[in-house]
Write an enzyme that holds these catalytic residues in place. Structure first.
Site, PDB file in Angstrom:
ATOM      1  N   GLU A  79     -33.172  38.273  29.990  1.00 15.45           N
ATOM      2  CA  GLU A  79     -32.301  38.704  31.075  1.00 15.45           C
ATOM      3  C   GLU A  79     -31.944  40.174  30.887  1.00 15.45           C
ATOM      4  OE1 GLU A  79     -28.192  37.355  31.138  1.00 15.45           O
ATOM      5  OE2 GLU A  79     -28.649  36.042  29.443  1.00 15.45           O
ATOM      6  N   CYS A 111     -29.333  32.866  29.867  1.00 21.98           N
ATOM      7  CA  CYS A 111     -29.765  32.532  28.507  1.00 21.98           C
ATOM      8  C   CYS A 111     -30.658  31.294  28.445  1.00 21.98           C
ATOM      9  CB  CYS A 111     -28.553  32.279  27.610  1.00 21.98           C
ATOM     10  SG  CYS A 111     -27.508  33.715  27.442  1.00 21.98           S
ATOM     11  N   HIS A 233     -26.979  26.675  22.135  1.00 24.08           N
ATOM     12  CA  HIS A 233     -26.939  28.069  22.562  1.00 24.08           C
ATOM     13  C   HIS A 233     -25.645  28.640  21.975  1.00 24.08           C
ATOM     14  CE1 HIS A 233     -26.620  31.729  24.684  1.00 24.08           C
ATOM     15  NE2 HIS A 233     -25.597  31.339  25.427  1.00 24.08           N
TER      16      HIS A 233
HETATM   17  P1  HMG Z   1     -10.997  36.539  23.939  1.00 27.85           P
HETATM   18  O1  HMG Z   1     -10.195  37.604  24.496  1.00 27.85           O
HETATM   19  O2  HMG Z   1     -11.599  36.789  22.585  1.00 27.85           O
HETATM   20  O3  HMG Z   1     -10.237  35.138  23.986  1.00 27.85           O
HETATM   21  O4  HMG Z   1     -12.180  36.213  24.888  1.00 27.85           O
HETATM   22  P2  HMG Z   1      -9.082  34.499  23.168  1.00 27.85           P
HETATM   23  O5  HMG Z   1      -7.881  35.351  23.216  1.00 27.85           O
HETATM   24  O6  HMG Z   1      -9.012  33.112  23.708  1.00 27.85           O
HETATM   25  O7  HMG Z   1      -9.562  34.432  21.634  1.00 27.85           O
HETATM   26  C1  HMG Z   1     -10.717  33.768  21.243  1.00 27.85           C
HETATM   27  C2  HMG Z   1     -10.380  32.815  20.099  1.00 27.85           C
HETATM   28  O8  HMG Z   1      -9.818  33.581  19.025  1.00 27.85           O
HETATM   29  C3  HMG Z   1      -9.314  31.767  20.457  1.00 27.85           C
HETATM   30  O9  HMG Z   1      -9.680  30.567  19.779  1.00 27.85           O
HETATM   31  C4  HMG Z   1      -8.041  32.336  19.850  1.00 27.85           C
HETATM   32  O10 HMG Z   1      -7.070  31.345  19.531  1.00 27.85           O
HETATM   33  C5  HMG Z   1      -8.599  32.956  18.591  1.00 27.85           C
HETATM   34  P3  HMG Z   1      -9.741  29.190  20.607  1.00 27.85           P
HETATM   35  O11 HMG Z   1      -8.410  29.018  21.243  1.00 27.85           O
HETATM   36  O12 HMG Z   1     -10.842  29.410  21.620  1.00 27.85           O
HETATM   37  O13 HMG Z   1     -10.082  28.186  19.593  1.00 27.85           O
HETATM   38  N1  HMG Z   1      -7.738  33.986  18.030  1.00 27.85           N
HETATM   39  C6  HMG Z   1      -7.467  34.100  16.718  1.00 27.85           C
HETATM   40  N2  HMG Z   1      -7.857  33.365  15.665  1.00 27.85           N
HETATM   41  C7  HMG Z   1      -7.431  33.748  14.427  1.00 27.85           C
HETATM   42  N3  HMG Z   1      -6.599  34.807  14.227  1.00 27.85           N
HETATM   43  C8  HMG Z   1      -6.184  35.560  15.270  1.00 27.85           C
HETATM   44  C9  HMG Z   1      -6.623  35.215  16.570  1.00 27.85           C
HETATM   45  N4  HMG Z   1      -6.400  35.747  17.801  1.00 27.85           N
HETATM   46  C10 HMG Z   1      -7.104  34.981  18.681  1.00 27.85           C
HETATM   47  N5  HMG Z   1      -5.388  36.601  15.040  1.00 27.85           N
HETATM   48  C11 HMG Z   1     -14.178  35.256  25.656  1.00 27.85           C
HETATM   49  C12 HMG Z   1     -13.074  35.133  24.660  1.00 27.85           C
HETATM   50  C13 HMG Z   1     -15.138  34.113  25.498  1.00 27.85           C
HETATM   51  C14 HMG Z   1     -13.579  35.214  27.060  1.00 27.85           C
HETATM   52  C15 HMG Z   1     -14.881  36.614  25.437  1.00 27.85           C
HETATM   53  O14 HMG Z   1     -15.430  36.688  24.164  1.00 27.85           O
HETATM   54  C16 HMG Z   1     -15.979  36.861  26.457  1.00 27.85           C
HETATM   55  O15 HMG Z   1     -15.743  37.262  27.585  1.00 27.85           O
HETATM   56  N6  HMG Z   1     -17.256  36.618  26.036  1.00 27.85           N
HETATM   57  C17 HMG Z   1     -18.398  36.769  26.908  1.00 27.85           C
HETATM   58  C18 HMG Z   1     -18.655  35.510  27.719  1.00 27.85           C
HETATM   59  C19 HMG Z   1     -19.079  34.353  26.845  1.00 27.85           C
HETATM   60  O16 HMG Z   1     -19.553  34.513  25.724  1.00 27.85           O
HETATM   61  N7  HMG Z   1     -19.014  33.110  27.388  1.00 27.85           N
HETATM   62  C20 HMG Z   1     -19.462  31.950  26.695  1.00 27.85           C
HETATM   63  C21 HMG Z   1     -19.930  30.842  27.637  1.00 27.85           C
HETATM   64  S1  HMG Z   1     -21.091  31.435  28.829  1.00 27.85           S
HETATM   65  C22 HMG Z   1     -22.598  31.524  27.936  1.00 27.85           C
HETATM   66  O17 HMG Z   1     -22.704  31.009  26.877  1.00 27.85           O
HETATM   67  C23 HMG Z   1     -23.693  32.295  28.574  1.00 27.85           C
HETATM   68  C24 HMG Z   1     -23.924  33.679  28.018  1.00 27.85           C
HETATM   69  O18 HMG Z   1     -24.555  33.608  26.764  1.00 27.85           O
HETATM   70  C25 HMG Z   1     -24.715  34.530  29.004  1.00 27.85           C
HETATM   71  C26 HMG Z   1     -25.954  33.950  29.644  1.00 27.85           C
HETATM   72  O19 HMG Z   1     -26.142  32.758  29.857  1.00 27.85           O
HETATM   73  O20 HMG Z   1     -26.749  34.796  30.038  1.00 27.85           O
HETATM   74  C27 HMG Z   1     -22.619  34.412  27.792  1.00 27.85           C
END
Ligand code: HMG
Length: 388
Positions: A79, A111, A233
């Site tokens: 992609e 993906c 994935h």
């Molecule tokens: P974020 O801002 O990192 O979200 O965005 P968050 O605030 O929820 O934090 C993530 C985790 O860190 C959470 O854990 C927090 O609690 C933890 P969870 O509640 O999920 O278990 N956390 C901490 N842990 C320890 N100490 C701390 C601390 N602070 C927070 N101090 C988001 C997360 C996924 C939105 C971001 O990374 C993003 O936008 N990523 C890109 C999109 C993505 O990867 N999506 C995945 C599904 S889609 C997919 O897989 C397809 C893809 O590969 C593309 C394709 O198909 O082409 C993406």
């Protein structure tokens, strides 16, 4: 006749960004990345490394002269295409010197498409058992500076040779796919980076897993007890870990739970250090499992969950073939550790560098470190590659 993966190769960029450095620069608690996302570093590709150079390098490691004389199809799943018309597979076909009477094409669905490519390869070899198909999943995951996805970027390619009588994994006939029209992650033609509804995308990933798994179990009358390991994935390992928890139901015996959990840890070992490589991510998880698990044996059934935003998901399985352990790279971890660590300032410059074309469509680049192939220059809008 069994058909499946006979060889598997991998290439990633020669530069890395440590998550602790990114956390400091973004004024973020480092545990958010190391514990919250389960990431330690990301592979960073310079402008001279793209899906062609990474894909060619991954394939170059595994192909013999005899393979190149026999392969009659090359599929690149990606992609992060470098051209809207010409398939990356044609560049790779040329760079590797594969015999001319082959079909070469590119496939796309976020993906997911390497899974479709694998399936197409399987159908092709079923019809022509002496054929060999080269399937390459190659991507550079680039979300942009200070975006929510920034800590989940990465770069890499996995190459798989699909044959009859494979020596690593025999694919089963149990694919279960699902399509749902959602806008969780997409990249319009006019944008170099994707638009993402981050939290929504994680919900889609997990719900596609749950519903595809339920349908798969029902149609094939199976459950997790039949598997030795499950590969996911991996956009970032924490999400795959949540996915695994969705599959681990309470009725599972403790020993089986322990085995699947241990194998899961082995399957995320490389992704923790490389980040998301989009199409190749699921297959990197398989490679990581093969090269890091302690108790895998011939006949073990491995499950695969493929997910591509947009969205298409698929679950399928395969059986490990006797002697699979002899087909693997022994010093992959050392290679990962040899990547040059970039400062955040250098990462910001190198990962997001754009070609500066003159009026005739020519561009030259600084000499970055790359694998066995390099994008040498652009000459009148033509990308010219060379072997290092
Ligand atoms: P974020 O801002 O990192 O979200 O965005 P968050 O605030 O929820 O934090 C993530 C985790 O860190 C959470 O854990 C927090 O609690 C933890 P969870 O509640 O999920 O278990 N956390 C901490 N842990 C320890 N100490 C701390 C601390 N602070 C927070 N101090 C988001 C997360 C996924 C939105 C971001 O990374 C993003 O936008 N990523 C890109 C999109 C993505 O990867 N999506 C995945 C599904 S889609 C997919 O897989 C397809 C893809 O590969 C593309 C394709 O198909 O082409 C993406």
């Amino acid at each position: 006749m069994s058909i499946g993966i006979d060889k598997i190769g991998f290439a990633t960029a020669k530069y890395q960004l440590k998550m602790a450095d990114l956390a400091a620069a973004r004024d973020t608690d480092p545990n958010k990345y190391s514990v919250g996302l389960m990431l330690d570093s990301l592979s960073i590709a310079p402008i001279t490394e793209d899906i062609v150079t990474l894909g060619a390098a991954a394939a170059d490691q595994i192909l013999t002269k005899e393979d190149k004389a026999t392969i009659d199809m090359v599929i690149v799943a990606t992609e992060s295409s470098i051209d809207q018309s010409k398939a990356a597979a044609i560049f790779i076909h040329g760079l590797l010197g594969i015999q001319p009477f082959a079909r070469s094409l590119e496939m796309k669905e976020a993906c997911y498409s390497a899974t479709a490519a694998l399936n197409y390869a399987k159908l092709h070899v079923t019809a022509k058992p002496h054929s060999k198909v080269l399937v390459i999943a190659s991507d550079i995951a680039k979300y942009g500076l200070r975006t929510s996805g920034e800590p989940t970027q990465g770069a890499g390619a996995v190459a798989m040779l699909v044959t009859s009588q494979p020596r690593i994994l025999a694919l089963n006939d149990d694919n279960m796919a699902q399509t749902r029209d959602v806008m969780d992650f997409w990249r319009p033609n006019y944008s170099n980076t994707p638009f993402v509804q981050g939290m929504f995308s994680t919900k889609q990933y997990l719900d596609c897993l749950k519903t595809t798994w339920a349908e798969y179990q029902q149609r094939y009358d199976t459950n997790l007890k039949d598997f030795a390991a499950f590969c996911f994935h991996i956009p970032y390992p924490k999400l795959a870990s949540k996915g695994l928890n969705k599959l681990l139901d309470k009725s599972l015996p403790d020993a089986k739970r322990e085995q699947i959990q241990q194998n899961f840890e082995a399957s995320i070992h490389y992704s923790r250090q490389i980040g998301n490589i989009y199409t190749g991510s699921l297959y990197l998880s398989f490679l990581s499992l093969l090269e890091n698990a302690k108790t895998l044996k011939a006949g073990d059934k491995i499950g695969f969950f493929s997910y591509g935003s947009g969205a298409v998901s698929e679950i399928f399985s395969g059986q490990l073939v006797a002697g699979f352990e002899n087909r693997l790279e022994k010093n992959r971890q050392a290679q990962l550790e040899q990547r040059q660590t970039l400062s955040v300032a250098d990462y910001e410059k190198i990962f997001f560098e754009e070609a500066q074309l003159d009026d005739q469509g020519n561009a030259e680049f600084d000499g970055y470190d790359t694998h066995s192939f390099t994008l040498d220059r652009i000459d009148q809008h033509q990308r010219l590659y060379k072997r290092n």
